[in-house]
Scaffold this motif. Structure first.
Motif, PDB file in Angstrom:
ATOM      1  N   GLN A  32       0.831  -1.214   0.000  1.00 17.25           N
ATOM      2  CA  GLN A  32       0.000   0.000   0.000  1.00 17.25           C
ATOM      3  C   GLN A  32       0.867   1.266   0.000  1.00 17.25           C
ATOM      4  OE1 GLN A  32      -3.327   0.063  -0.431  1.00 17.25           O
ATOM      5  NE2 GLN A  32      -2.882   2.236  -0.699  1.00 17.25           N
ATOM      6  N   GLU A  33       1.908   1.240   0.831  1.00 11.61           N
ATOM      7  CA  GLU A  33       2.796   2.410   0.920  1.00 11.61           C
ATOM      8  C   GLU A  33       3.540   2.625  -0.399  1.00 11.61           C
ATOM      9  OE1 GLU A  33       2.783   0.017   3.332  1.00 11.61           O
ATOM     10  OE2 GLU A  33       1.713   1.166   4.874  1.00 11.61           O
ATOM     11  N   LEU A  34       3.948   1.528  -1.019  1.00 12.11           N
ATOM     12  CA  LEU A  34       4.672   1.661  -2.294  1.00 12.11           C
ATOM     13  C   LEU A  34       3.767   2.264  -3.368  1.00 12.11           C
ATOM     14  CD1 LEU A  34       6.568  -1.770  -2.286  1.00 12.11           C
ATOM     15  CD2 LEU A  34       7.560   0.490  -1.904  1.00 12.11           C
ATOM     16  N   VAL A  35       2.491   1.876  -3.337  1.00  8.84           N
ATOM     17  CA  VAL A  35       1.539   2.437  -4.306  1.00  8.84           C
ATOM     18  C   VAL A  35       1.251   3.909  -3.975  1.00  8.84           C
ATOM     19  CG1 VAL A  35      -0.832   2.286  -5.191  1.00  8.84           C
ATOM     20  CG2 VAL A  35       0.512   0.204  -4.880  1.00  8.84           C
ATOM     21  N   ASP A  36       1.132   4.219  -2.694  1.00  4.53           N
ATOM     22  CA  ASP A  36       0.912   5.626  -2.284  1.00  4.53           C
ATOM     23  C   ASP A  36       2.032   6.518  -2.822  1.00  4.53           C
ATOM     24  OD1 ASP A  36      -1.362   5.035  -0.939  1.00  4.53           O
ATOM     25  OD2 ASP A  36      -0.472   5.108   1.079  1.00  4.53           O
ATOM     26  N   LEU A  37       3.251   6.021  -2.684  1.00  2.00           N
ATOM     27  CA  LEU A  37       4.405   6.788  -3.163  1.00  2.00           C
ATOM     28  C   LEU A  37       4.326   7.001  -4.667  1.00  2.00           C
ATOM     29  CD1 LEU A  37       7.758   5.635  -1.537  1.00  2.00           C
ATOM     30  CD2 LEU A  37       6.944   7.964  -1.852  1.00  2.00           C
ATOM     31  N   TYR A  38       3.935   5.937  -5.356  1.00  2.00           N
ATOM     32  CA  TYR A  38       3.798   6.018  -6.818  1.00  2.00           C
ATOM     33  C   TYR A  38       2.740   7.060  -7.174  1.00  2.00           C
ATOM     34  CZ  TYR A  38       2.685   4.687 -11.611  1.00  2.00           C
ATOM     35  OH  TYR A  38       2.440   4.719 -12.950  1.00  2.00           O
ATOM     36  N   ARG A  39       1.615   7.025  -6.422  1.00  2.00           N
ATOM     37  CA  ARG A  39       0.534   7.983  -6.697  1.00  2.00           C
ATOM     38  C   ARG A  39       1.044   9.422  -6.505  1.00  2.00           C
ATOM     39  NH1 ARG A  39      -2.908   5.887  -3.639  1.00  2.00           N
ATOM     40  NH2 ARG A  39      -4.104   4.691  -5.140  1.00  2.00           N
ATOM     41  N   SER A  40       1.807   9.636  -5.452  1.00  2.00           N
ATOM     42  CA  SER A  40       2.360  10.983  -5.199  1.00  2.00           C
ATOM     43  C   SER A  40       3.220  11.445  -6.373  1.00  2.00           C
ATOM     44  CB  SER A  40       3.249  10.979  -3.953  1.00  2.00           C
ATOM     45  OG  SER A  40       2.502  10.700  -2.820  1.00  2.00           O
ATOM     46  N   TYR A 289      10.441  -0.708 -11.287  1.00  4.06           N
ATOM     47  CA  TYR A 289      10.693  -1.435 -10.030  1.00  4.06           C
ATOM     48  C   TYR A 289       9.395  -2.072  -9.535  1.00  4.06           C
ATOM     49  CZ  TYR A 289      11.332  -1.956  -4.952  1.00  4.06           C
ATOM     50  OH  TYR A 289      11.347  -2.444  -3.676  1.00  4.06           O
ATOM     51  N   LEU A 290       8.317  -1.287  -9.529  1.00  3.81           N
ATOM     52  CA  LEU A 290       7.039  -1.808  -9.031  1.00  3.81           C
ATOM     53  C   LEU A 290       6.532  -2.960  -9.905  1.00  3.81           C
ATOM     54  CD1 LEU A 290       5.176   1.463  -7.959  1.00  3.81           C
ATOM     55  CD2 LEU A 290       6.360  -0.185  -6.493  1.00  3.81           C
ATOM     56  N   TRP A 291       6.785  -2.860 -11.202  1.00  3.11           N
ATOM     57  CA  TRP A 291       6.417  -3.966 -12.097  1.00  3.11           C
ATOM     58  C   TRP A 291       7.241  -5.205 -11.747  1.00  3.11           C
ATOM     59  CZ3 TRP A 291       2.491  -4.885 -15.346  1.00  3.11           C
ATOM     60  CH2 TRP A 291       1.721  -3.802 -15.782  1.00  3.11           C
ATOM     61  N   ARG A 292       8.545  -4.985 -11.521  1.00  4.46           N
ATOM     62  CA  ARG A 292       9.421  -6.140 -11.227  1.00  4.46           C
ATOM     63  C   ARG A 292       8.969  -6.893  -9.983  1.00  4.46           C
ATOM     64  NH1 ARG A 292      13.620  -2.670 -12.867  1.00  4.46           N
ATOM     65  NH2 ARG A 292      14.344  -2.147 -10.775  1.00  4.46           N
ATOM     66  N   ILE A 293       8.496  -6.147  -8.959  1.00  2.00           N
ATOM     67  CA  ILE A 293       8.103  -6.829  -7.720  1.00  2.00           C
ATOM     68  C   ILE A 293       6.605  -7.161  -7.724  1.00  2.00           C
ATOM     69  CG2 ILE A 293      10.006  -5.846  -6.357  1.00  2.00           C
ATOM     70  CD1 ILE A 293       7.882  -3.988  -5.052  1.00  2.00           C
ATOM     71  N   GLY A 294       5.963  -6.935  -8.858  1.00  2.00           N
ATOM     72  CA  GLY A 294       4.579  -7.395  -9.021  1.00  2.00           C
ATOM     73  C   GLY A 294       3.529  -6.524  -8.342  1.00  2.00           C
ATOM     74  N   VAL A 295       3.831  -5.255  -8.112  1.00  5.77           N
ATOM     75  CA  VAL A 295       2.875  -4.379  -7.429  1.00  5.77           C
ATOM     76  C   VAL A 295       2.022  -3.584  -8.423  1.00  5.77           C
ATOM     77  CG1 VAL A 295       2.744  -2.264  -6.018  1.00  5.77           C
ATOM     78  CG2 VAL A 295       4.140  -4.185  -5.259  1.00  5.77           C
ATOM     79  N   LEU A 296       2.610  -3.240  -9.545  1.00  8.14           N
ATOM     80  CA  LEU A 296       1.888  -2.385 -10.500  1.00  8.14           C
ATOM     81  C   LEU A 296       1.209  -3.247 -11.570  1.00  8.14           C
ATOM     82  CD1 LEU A 296       1.630   0.641 -10.421  1.00  8.14           C
ATOM     83  CD2 LEU A 296       3.504   0.831 -12.055  1.00  8.14           C
ATOM     84  N   THR A 297       0.033  -2.814 -11.960  1.00 11.54           N
ATOM     85  CA  THR A 297      -0.682  -3.477 -13.062  1.00 11.54           C
ATOM     86  C   THR A 297      -1.106  -2.389 -14.038  1.00 11.54           C
ATOM     87  OG1 THR A 297      -2.816  -3.194 -11.968  1.00 11.54           O
ATOM     88  CG2 THR A 297      -1.639  -5.268 -11.543  1.00 11.54           C
ATOM     89  N   ASP A 298      -1.479  -2.813 -15.250  1.00  9.54           N
ATOM     90  CA  ASP A 298      -1.952  -1.834 -16.243  1.00  9.54           C
ATOM     91  C   ASP A 298      -3.146  -1.047 -15.711  1.00  9.54           C
ATOM     92  OD1 ASP A 298      -0.140  -2.186 -18.309  1.00  9.54           O
ATOM     93  OD2 ASP A 298      -1.178  -3.957 -19.054  1.00  9.54           O
ATOM     94  N   GLU A 299      -4.077  -1.764 -15.055  1.00 10.51           N
ATOM     95  CA  GLU A 299      -5.304  -1.111 -14.576  1.00 10.51           C
ATOM     96  C   GLU A 299      -4.975  -0.066 -13.516  1.00 10.51           C
ATOM     97  OE1 GLU A 299      -5.463  -4.972 -13.968  1.00 10.51           O
ATOM     98  OE2 GLU A 299      -5.263  -4.590 -16.106  1.00 10.51           O
TER      99      GLU A 299
END
Ligand SMILES: Cc1ncc(C[n+]2csc(CCOP(=O)(O)OP(=O)(O)O)c2C)c(N)n1
Ligand SMILES: [Mg+2]
Length: 356
Positions: A32-40, A289-299
């Motif tokens: 969740q935190e990694l996605v929050d950072l990405y959103r920022s 990086y997020l793709w590599r660790i499987g956190v990011l998706t196209d959606e």
């Protein structure tokens, strides 16, 4: 005695290159935190890219582009508590968005409209500082004041490599060191001060070396690595809250866009180098990086980008819906007894604006 820690001469990195350099990990950051950072970062990137377009369309004035500075801004703010204070320069103009400031407020600032000035207490974000380095003593003073009151608040001042040559930087840094103020001096070393390269700015080997003279730790971090920036800032916050005083963070990056919309860097910069930097820009690095660790998706990517874009569209519409400012405001608070030339200036301004 504080010093530049020997291992800190090397740039701290967490994100690898997906090839020979392995990815690291930051303790305490879950999905969740990694996605929050990405959103920022996406919010900032979208703000920046749209602002250049709005400038070209004549909808905002001269604009200081911060493309490829997002990792430094998002990573460091993420390491703060909501009570901690942020002192931005013009390069961090949109950093308040990370504290819930409406997009239209920042756009209004770039439109020179009074609604672009907020109450700093609403977001614990000080006014955008355009004079180079003058907010360093402000941030340090606030941090020291909080310490005197027994509060645990930390203040971060953001400034560039060029600012480290200014008297105000020296005064603020010296004061922070002597008073052990809970401050973080966050230097975005993008290696240019308009057309002055960092090699002509200082004879010091690194900017972090300057920390030694102020009796505080100096930390060097890859400014394009949002996780390394987060981690370095979090450690500085912990030090400050523990009563151990200030930290100087030198976040190394490269200015991959013009200084501002009024600048043509091709007159002084190696554009091939700029292109190289653009290929390795911070948002793409983090997304990979997020793709590599499987956190990011196209959606997810699409959703986050879509929301940021919509916020910008709504923001410019709201900023443009503001009624025109009263030109008298420019003059009203300048003098108790205004000299006669000012009323002539006001009359001229009204004539130019067509609202005599
Ligand atoms: C006191 C002061 N002197 C000069 C200027 C003009 N000026 C605007 S931006 C800039 C360069 C600053 O470079 P740097 O500190 O590296 O920050 P960056 O723009 O790269 O983020 C200068 C000299 C100013 N705004 N304030
Ligand atoms: Mg600079």
């Amino acid at each position: 005695m504080a010093q530049v820690l020997p291992d800190e001469r090397e740039l701290r990195r967490v994100i690898g290159d997906g090839d020979t350099i392995a990815d690291g990990e930051v303790e305490g950051l879950g999905e969740q935190e990694l996605v929050d950072l990405y959103r920022s970062m996406v919010v900032l990137r979208t703000y920046d890219e749209r602002s250049v377009v709005y400038h070209r369309q004549g909808r905002i004035g001269t604009y200081a582009i911060f493309w490829n500075h997002e990792a430094m801004q998002a990573g460091s703010v993420y390491a703060l508590d909501r009570d901690d204070w942020v002192f931005p320069s013009y390069r961090e103009s949109a950093i308040g968005l990370l504290r819930g400031m409406p997009v239209e407020t920042v756009l209004s600032w770039w439109r020179g409209h009074p609604s672009g000035w907020w109450n700093p207490l609403d977001y614990n974000v000080a006014s955008i500082c355009v004079p180079i380095g003058t907010h360093v003593p402000h941030a340090v003073g606030l941090a020291w004041g909080k310490k005197l009151r027994g509060e645990k608040t930390v203040a971060v001042a953001y400034f560039g490599d060029g600012a480290t040559s200014e008297g105000a930087f020296h005064e603020g840094a010296n004061f922070a060191g002597v008073m052990k103020a809970p401050a973080i001096l966050f230097c975005n070393n993008n290696q240019w001060a308009i057309s002055t390269p960092v090699s002509a700015q200082t004879a010091a080997e690194t900017l972090a070396d300057k920390a030694v003279g102020y009796g505080m730790p100096g930390v060097r971090v890859d400014g394009g690595d949002v996780l390394a920036v987060y981690e370095a800032t979090r450690e500085a916050v912990e030090r400050a809250r523990a009563g151990d005083g200030p930290t100087f963070i030198e976040a190394l990056s490269y200015r991959a866009a013009p200084h501002a919309t009024a600048d043509d860097p091709s007159a002084y910069i190696d554009m091939e180098r700029v292109e190289e930097e653009r290929q390795n820009e911070c948002l793409g690095r983090y997304a990979r990086y997020l793709w590599r660790i499987g956190v990011l998706t196209d959606e997810l990517e699409e959703q986050i980008r879509g929301e940021a874009l919509q916020a910008m569209k709504d923001g410019i519409a709201a900023a443009e819906a503001e009624p025109s400012a009263d030109p008298e405001l420019v003059f009203r608070h300048a003098y108790v007894n205004p000299p006669p030339s000012l009323s002539e200036d006001l009359a001229e301004l009204k004539r130019v604006l067509g609202n005599e």
